[in-house]
Design an enzyme around this catalytic site. Sequence first.
Site, short mmCIF file in Angstrom:
data_model
loop_
_atom_site.label_atom_id
_atom_site.label_comp_id
_atom_site.label_asym_id
_atom_site.label_seq_id
_atom_site.Cartn_x
_atom_site.Cartn_y
_atom_site.Cartn_z
N LYS A 65 0.87 -1.18 0.00
CA LYS A 65 0.00 0.00 0.00
C LYS A 65 0.90 1.22 0.00
CE LYS A 65 -4.43 0.68 0.03
NZ LYS A 65 -5.52 -0.26 -0.29
N ASP A 105 -6.88 3.99 -4.78
CA ASP A 105 -7.56 3.79 -3.50
C ASP A 105 -8.26 5.14 -3.24
OD1 ASP A 105 -7.55 1.65 -1.15
OD2 ASP A 105 -7.46 3.60 -0.18
N1 GLU Z 1 -7.15 -0.10 -3.23
C1 GLU Z 1 -7.85 -1.30 -3.59
C2 GLU Z 1 -7.87 -2.24 -2.41
O1 GLU Z 1 -7.94 -1.80 -1.30
C3 GLU Z 1 -7.36 -1.91 -4.89
C4 GLU Z 1 -5.91 -2.26 -4.94
C5 GLU Z 1 -5.41 -2.71 -6.32
O2 GLU Z 1 -6.20 -2.78 -7.24
O3 GLU Z 1 -4.22 -2.99 -6.38
O4 GLU Z 1 -7.89 -3.44 -2.54
#
Ligand code: GLU
Length: 446
Positions: free
Chosen positions: A124, A164
Amino acid sequence: MNVEKLMADLERRHPGESEYLQAVREVLESIEEVYNQHPEFEKAKIVERIVEPDRIFTFRVTWVDDKGEVQTNLGYRVQFNSAIGPYKGGLRFHKAVNPSMLKFLGFEQTFKNALTTLPMGGAKGGSDFDPVGKSDAEIMRFCQAFMLELWRNIGVDTDVPAGDVGVGGREIGFLNGMYQKLARQYHTGVLTGKGMNWGGSILRPEATGYGALYFVQHMLHLAGKDIKGATIALSGFGNVAWGAAKKATELGAKVIAISGPDGVIYNPNGMNEEKINYMLELRASNRNIVAPFAEKFPDATFTPGKKAWSIKCDIALPCAFQNELNGDDAAELLKNGTWCCAEVSNMGCTPEAIHAFQKAGILFAPGKAVNAGGVATSGLEMTQNCMHLSWSGKEVDERLHTIMASIHEACVTYGKQADGYVNYVKGANIAGFMKVAQAMLEQGIY
Ligand code: GLU
């Protein structure tokens, strides 16, 4: 494993990192029993290793705003765990972003990605940059400055960021453009959530919300209930809430509430195409308010300062931010007869709220299972990029369906209690943990 001792050690090392500690505690409490049946995990100190990120990059991001003033933000990338595949996870741009928030999200992502059945590790990242009130040009300059630092640490087979909160298709575009310029790498797969003309996957924008509704359908089916005719209150109005509202409406449910930081919209007649499309306009305006929805649609009313959980509904879907539904909100929902709550946001409910739902015996499922369709479709986007082709909407949707069904099944396998109640929190945590733990074990001590 001794949860209290592990938590005390972690608190000593990471004082005050409340979201991170909350996410770890939830997982440890869920897996304790199963873990203790595996002495080989204990011997390899799997749990002590799995709770710490592999590494964190922290960097300064300096950019110039429209007034010509110099602005400085902090940027981060938390590469949490690569045991089952390259690091994968979104970027969050929000004023409250800090290491605790990104560590909790990276930790959750590790298990969520394991649940998707696809080979993706957990990561993240993001920044305390606040997109609210910024012009498109400012957002572009910020994204470019952010990528100027991040680009050396990401790559098709090492770490693949995505969106996100505060990062959608527009931001991914600016980030990707700058990445290509800096890295002289033109593979389409270094970011996911791309536009359809430059490597994006059909259905990726919808996928988190659609996947969540597929998961809810499975939960309801198992419980002998039907989504058709059910009333739904959801929080937020951004990309995730939009996808959820769209699919819920298509399945015959009535979305009677959406919300923003400014208050709640009561929408007694449910959604239609125009209303659903307007949610996208609200997000693109960078104002972060939901009130204009009621000015545009006179059958809806806006109440300032109230949450979506003040509206009587059958199903509650938190779609915005962590800890957005607390113990008091859960009590209010239960009093109003809500019989299902599925977290579409990451860790949308506080531990008190989860406890209240489970005690009342209503259906409850956690974000790492419910919202996994987003990152799963990112995984499908990566596959298409590596094959240099694009699948049809039908193909992506079928794969998303299959993945959500298998996540639901894994939750039931590990979470079904003797009395028949499915503890989806326990099920998701154990299923995700077992896969990552086993992968770590087989790869030795490193
Ligand atoms: N931010 C999204 C999540 O919390 C998607 C992450 C992504 O597609 O890599 O899963």
